[in-house]
Design an enzyme around this catalytic site. Structure first.
Site, PDB file in Angstrom:
ATOM      1  N   LYS A  13      -7.859  -1.613   8.183  1.00 47.64           N
ATOM      2  CA  LYS A  13      -8.395  -0.243   8.215  1.00 47.64           C
ATOM      3  C   LYS A  13      -9.623  -0.115   7.304  1.00 47.64           C
ATOM      4  O   LYS A  13     -10.650   0.416   7.706  1.00 47.64           O
ATOM      5  CB  LYS A  13      -7.322   0.771   7.780  1.00 47.64           C
ATOM      6  CG  LYS A  13      -6.059   0.755   8.628  1.00 47.64           C
ATOM      7  CD  LYS A  13      -5.033   1.757   8.148  1.00 47.64           C
ATOM      8  CE  LYS A  13      -4.484   1.501   6.758  1.00 47.64           C
ATOM      9  NZ  LYS A  13      -3.749   0.207   6.616  1.00 47.64           N
ATOM     10  N   ARG A  88      -0.029   9.408   6.363  1.00 46.16           N
ATOM     11  CA  ARG A  88       0.936   8.311   6.338  1.00 46.16           C
ATOM     12  C   ARG A  88       2.352   8.806   6.599  1.00 46.16           C
ATOM     13  O   ARG A  88       3.278   7.988   6.623  1.00 46.16           O
ATOM     14  CB  ARG A  88       0.901   7.664   4.962  1.00 46.16           C
ATOM     15  CG  ARG A  88       0.330   6.242   4.946  1.00 46.16           C
ATOM     16  CD  ARG A  88       0.283   5.815   3.503  1.00 46.16           C
ATOM     17  NE  ARG A  88       0.140   4.428   3.281  1.00 46.16           N
ATOM     18  CZ  ARG A  88      -0.996   3.835   2.902  1.00 46.16           C
ATOM     19  NH1 ARG A  88      -2.097   4.527   2.796  1.00 46.16           N
ATOM     20  NH2 ARG A  88      -1.006   2.547   2.642  1.00 46.16           N
ATOM     21  N   ARG A 127      -6.526 -11.005  -0.075  1.00 42.69           N
ATOM     22  CA  ARG A 127      -7.555  -9.962  -0.196  1.00 42.69           C
ATOM     23  C   ARG A 127      -8.116  -9.872  -1.627  1.00 42.69           C
ATOM     24  O   ARG A 127      -7.378  -9.936  -2.599  1.00 42.69           O
ATOM     25  CB  ARG A 127      -6.913  -8.618   0.183  1.00 42.69           C
ATOM     26  CG  ARG A 127      -7.756  -7.411  -0.169  1.00 42.69           C
ATOM     27  CD  ARG A 127      -7.330  -6.173   0.561  1.00 42.69           C
ATOM     28  NE  ARG A 127      -5.973  -5.728   0.303  1.00 42.69           N
ATOM     29  CZ  ARG A 127      -5.371  -4.765   0.990  1.00 42.69           C
ATOM     30  NH1 ARG A 127      -5.988  -4.169   1.995  1.00 42.69           N
ATOM     31  NH2 ARG A 127      -4.142  -4.411   0.699  1.00 42.69           N
ATOM     32  N   ARG A 161      -5.820  -6.482  -6.121  1.00 39.88           N
ATOM     33  CA  ARG A 161      -4.956  -5.324  -6.367  1.00 39.88           C
ATOM     34  C   ARG A 161      -3.602  -5.755  -6.919  1.00 39.88           C
ATOM     35  O   ARG A 161      -3.029  -6.755  -6.463  1.00 39.88           O
ATOM     36  CB  ARG A 161      -4.756  -4.545  -5.056  1.00 39.88           C
ATOM     37  CG  ARG A 161      -5.948  -3.700  -4.714  1.00 39.88           C
ATOM     38  CD  ARG A 161      -5.877  -3.149  -3.318  1.00 39.88           C
ATOM     39  NE  ARG A 161      -4.606  -2.531  -2.973  1.00 39.88           N
ATOM     40  CZ  ARG A 161      -4.374  -1.932  -1.815  1.00 39.88           C
ATOM     41  NH1 ARG A 161      -5.337  -1.869  -0.902  1.00 39.88           N
ATOM     42  NH2 ARG A 161      -3.203  -1.399  -1.562  1.00 39.88           N
TER      43      ARG A 161
HETATM   44  P1  ADP Z   1      -6.041  -2.297   5.160  1.00 38.96           P
HETATM   45  O1  ADP Z   1      -7.155  -1.403   4.686  1.00 38.96           O
HETATM   46  O2  ADP Z   1      -5.564  -1.937   6.535  1.00 38.96           O
HETATM   47  O3  ADP Z   1      -4.922  -2.425   4.173  1.00 38.96           O
HETATM   48  P2  ADP Z   1      -8.049  -4.397   4.807  1.00 38.96           P
HETATM   49  O4  ADP Z   1      -9.190  -3.867   5.605  1.00 38.96           O
HETATM   50  O5  ADP Z   1      -8.165  -4.341   3.329  1.00 38.96           O
HETATM   51  O6  ADP Z   1      -6.658  -3.758   5.314  1.00 38.96           O
HETATM   52  O7  ADP Z   1      -7.816  -5.933   5.277  1.00 38.96           O
HETATM   53  C1  ADP Z   1      -6.857  -6.753   4.622  1.00 38.96           C
HETATM   54  C2  ADP Z   1      -7.465  -8.144   4.420  1.00 38.96           C
HETATM   55  O8  ADP Z   1      -7.587  -8.788   5.696  1.00 38.96           O
HETATM   56  C3  ADP Z   1      -8.861  -8.143   3.792  1.00 38.96           C
HETATM   57  O9  ADP Z   1      -8.955  -9.211   2.869  1.00 38.96           O
HETATM   58  C4  ADP Z   1      -9.807  -8.341   4.979  1.00 38.96           C
HETATM   59  O10 ADP Z   1     -10.974  -9.070   4.604  1.00 38.96           O
HETATM   60  C5  ADP Z   1      -8.949  -9.142   5.958  1.00 38.96           C
HETATM   61  N1  ADP Z   1      -9.196  -8.762   7.361  1.00 38.96           N
HETATM   62  C6  ADP Z   1      -9.475  -7.529   7.850  1.00 38.96           C
HETATM   63  N2  ADP Z   1      -9.617  -7.560   9.189  1.00 38.96           N
HETATM   64  C7  ADP Z   1      -9.416  -8.846   9.559  1.00 38.96           C
HETATM   65  C8  ADP Z   1      -9.427  -9.535  10.828  1.00 38.96           C
HETATM   66  N3  ADP Z   1      -9.669  -8.883  11.978  1.00 38.96           N
HETATM   67  N4  ADP Z   1      -9.172 -10.872  10.819  1.00 38.96           N
HETATM   68  C9  ADP Z   1      -8.901 -11.525   9.653  1.00 38.96           C
HETATM   69  N5  ADP Z   1      -8.877 -10.937   8.426  1.00 38.96           N
HETATM   70  C10 ADP Z   1      -9.136  -9.617   8.385  1.00 38.96           C
HETATM   71  P1  AMP Z   2      -3.670   1.553   0.508  1.00 37.45           P
HETATM   72  O1  AMP Z   2      -4.896   1.324  -0.340  1.00 37.45           O
HETATM   73  O2  AMP Z   2      -3.949   2.394   1.704  1.00 37.45           O
HETATM   74  O3  AMP Z   2      -2.974   0.248   0.854  1.00 37.45           O
HETATM   75  O4  AMP Z   2      -2.656   2.395  -0.395  1.00 37.45           O
HETATM   76  C1  AMP Z   2      -2.150   1.873  -1.600  1.00 37.45           C
HETATM   77  C2  AMP Z   2      -0.947   2.688  -2.041  1.00 37.45           C
HETATM   78  O5  AMP Z   2      -1.352   4.036  -2.336  1.00 37.45           O
HETATM   79  C3  AMP Z   2       0.173   2.834  -1.018  1.00 37.45           C
HETATM   80  O6  AMP Z   2       1.065   1.719  -1.019  1.00 37.45           O
HETATM   81  C4  AMP Z   2       0.837   4.133  -1.486  1.00 37.45           C
HETATM   82  O7  AMP Z   2       1.660   3.911  -2.614  1.00 37.45           O
HETATM   83  C5  AMP Z   2      -0.352   4.964  -1.940  1.00 37.45           C
HETATM   84  N1  AMP Z   2      -0.901   5.806  -0.847  1.00 37.45           N
HETATM   85  C6  AMP Z   2      -2.138   5.687  -0.274  1.00 37.45           C
HETATM   86  N2  AMP Z   2      -2.315   6.613   0.679  1.00 37.45           N
HETATM   87  C7  AMP Z   2      -1.170   7.338   0.727  1.00 37.45           C
HETATM   88  C8  AMP Z   2      -0.712   8.419   1.525  1.00 37.45           C
HETATM   89  N3  AMP Z   2      -1.484   8.959   2.496  1.00 37.45           N
HETATM   90  N4  AMP Z   2       0.543   8.893   1.305  1.00 37.45           N
HETATM   91  C9  AMP Z   2       1.322   8.378   0.344  1.00 37.45           C
HETATM   92  N5  AMP Z   2       0.980   7.343  -0.441  1.00 37.45           N
HETATM   93  C10 AMP Z   2      -0.262   6.815  -0.257  1.00 37.45           C
END
Ligand code: ADP
Ligand code: AMP
Length: 214
Positions: A13, A88, A127, A161
């Protein structure tokens, strides 16, 4: 144009929101990023959220709805925003609808990035991001062009993270299936839901999203 990106933790995302936002001059609104900033700043919200985030649970609806409500009133959101990580829960989705109605804003698309569960752990544990500009990378799938140097700003400092470890990922997946997965049904029933194949490479996923937006 205002969008929601749905998908499990690690689905891509943030990666896609960053690319789409840059291309269309929109703002990426990540509640996860906002909460991490609050934790870092030691604010009251941050203190409430910290332990929940570390455990991989969800922060209360009240807190995140409050954060988003304030944020979408900012002038930079007038051009359009991409919600990444919000809503969420079903109550968050209902609150968003009320909020947008009351502000005269529309929701133009809800796009689900579909990824196999087995790929999520690998994506999350690899990541990292630039400590200075925040741009995201992956050890295997999106490394920096020059090892140890950010492609965007040239910084040599990177962060991982605290919640991107295998154990917390499992809890985050549980939270996702319990609380967030029903949102796909919610938006499907409202004729809003579109899906993209998140197993494709990053550029291909962006192309699929662009095709929906056009
Ligand atoms: P989210 O925001 O949904 O938690 P991220 O965008 O941070 O996910 O992506 C998680 C990890 O996977 C990052 O390190 C990113 O570079 C990698 N990633 C994202 N999209 C892809 C893809 N289509 N193929 C392989 N790796 C990806
Ligand atoms: P994310 O960066 O989207 O992976 O979010 C990291 C963490 O933040 C999650 O695991 C939750 O603990 C909290 N969080 C982020 N967005 C929300 C949401 N919309 N509702 C509740 N918790 C959230």
């Amino acid at each position: 144009m205002n969008l929601i990106l749905l998908g499990a933790p690690g689905a891509g995302k943030g990666t896609q929101a960053e690319r789409i936002a840059e291309k269309h001059g929109m703002v990426q609104l990540s509640t996860g990023e906002m909460l991490r900033a609050a934790v870092k700043a030691g604010s009251e919200i941050g203190m409430k959220a910290k332990s929940v985030m570390e455990a991989g649970g969800l922060v209360s609806d009240e807190i995140v709805i409050g954060i988003i409500s304030e944020r979408i009133d900012q002038p930079d959101c007038a051009n359009g925003f991409i919600l990444d990580g919000f809503p969420r829960t079903l109550p968050q989705a209902a609150a968003l609808e009320t909020l947008l109605d009351s502000k005269g804003k529309t929701l133009d698309a809800v796009i689900e990035i579909k990824v196999d569960d087995t790929a999520l752990v690998e994506r999350i544990t690899g990541r990292f991001s630039c400590a200075k500009c925040g741009v995201g990378y992956h050890d295997t799938f999106k490394p920096t062009s020059t090892a140890g140097v950010c492609d965007k700003c040239g910084s040599t400092e990177f962060v991982r993270r605290a919640d991107d470890n295998e154990e917390t990922v499992k809890n985050r997946l549980m939270s996702y299936y319990r609380e967030t997965a029903p949102l796909t049904g919610y938006y499907f029933a409202k004729d809003r839901l579109k899906g993209v194949d998140g197993m494709a490479d990053i550029g291909e996923v962006t192309n699929q999203i662009e095709a929906i937006l056009s």
